[in-house]
Enzyme design. Structure first.
Site: not given
Ligand code: AP5
Ligand code: MG
Length: 215
Positions: A13, A88, A127, A160, A171
């Site tokens: 994402k 979410r 990552r 992270r 997660r």
């Molecule tokens: P990346 O692009 O970083 O993936 P992502 O989908 O953004 O993964 P996240 O871990 O950020 O998602 P998340 O939803 O758990 O975390 P968030 O920060 O939103 O890619 C991942 C890896 O793969 C990278 O190394 C990248 O280079 C690689 N990659 C990507 N695409 C690729 C491809 N096509 N080919 C090869 N490699 C690839 O949330 C974190 C925390 O915050 C949550 O767990 C929660 O505690 C809190 N939070 C956030 N939003 C909310 C909400 N709405 N409600 C409540 N709590 C929340």
């Molecule tokens: Mg992300």
């Protein structure tokens, strides 16, 4: 253009959102990033949120809805934005609908980036993120030129705190129970687009762009 990026943790994402906001000059609203920024700045909300983030739990709907409401009320989000990782939960989706109705607008597209669990685990393990500018790397697929150093700003790369095996498992569980049901919600509105996130970066982006061009 009002877009939402959905998908399990590690699906890509953030990586795809970065390309879309860059290309279309949209404000990016990533709740995960906002919490991490708040933590980095020592804000009480960030410190509170990090307690949940580290364990892979969701931050409360009240706190999350409020930071999004404040962000959407800024002028730059009036006509276009990209949401990454919000909503979410069903309660957050309802809150977002309320905010958008007040703004007299609605979402144009919701992208669901799909991936297998094996790939998701591997991606989060591999990552690395820049401490200064938050650019994301992958130790096999997006390798920094110098080990541990950001290509863009020279900042230090770190793992992270929620990319531990235990937290990733939690997660993914939460994604299945709390977030996946939202796909049906947006499908019924006719704005859901499934994207194969297991392709190389550029191919994933091309598939997203094909949809955006037709909006
Ligand atoms: P990346 O692009 O970083 O993936 P992502 O989908 O953004 O993964 P996240 O871990 O950020 O998602 P998340 O939803 O758990 O975390 P968030 O920060 O939103 O890619 C991942 C890896 O793969 C990278 O190394 C990248 O280079 C690689 N990659 C990507 N695409 C690729 C491809 N096509 N080919 C090869 N490699 C690839 O949330 C974190 C925390 O915050 C949550 O767990 C929660 O505690 C809190 N939070 C956030 N939003 C909310 C909400 N709405 N409600 C409540 N709590 C929340
Ligand atoms: Mg992300």
């Amino acid at each position: 253009m009002k877009i939402l990026m959905m998908g399990p943790p590690g699906a890509g994402k953030g990586s795809q959102s970065a390309k879309v906001v860059d290309h279309y000059d949209l404000p990016s609203i990533s709740t995960g990033q906002m919490f991490r920024d708040a933590y980095k700045n020592g804000d009480p909300i960030g410190i509170e949120a990090m307690k949940y983030i580290k364990k892979g739990e969701l931050v409360s709907d009240d706190i999350t809805n409020e930071i999004v409401r404040l962000r959407l009320s800024k002028n730059d989000a009036e006509n276009s934005f990209l949401l990454d990782g919000f909503p979410r939960t069903v309660a957050q989706a309802a809150a977002l609908d309320g905010m958008l109705t007040k703004m007299g607008t609605k979402l144009d597209a919701v992208f669901n980036i799909l991936s297998s669990n094996d790939v998701l685990f591997e991606r989060m393990e591999q990552r690395r993120v820049c401490r200064s500018c938050d650019t994301t790397y992958h130790l096999k697929f997006k390798i920094p030129k110098e080990c541990g150093v950001c290509d863009k700003c020279g900042g230090e790369l770190y793992q992270r705190p929620d990319d531990t095996l235990e937290s990733v498992k939690r997660r993914l569980e939460i994604y299945e129970t709390k977030t996946r049901p939202l796909l049906d919600y947006y499908d019924k509105k006719g704005i859901l687009y499934h994207i194969n996130g297991m392709q190389p970066f550029d191919n994933v982006y091309n598939d997203i762009e094909l949809v955006i061009r037709d909006l």
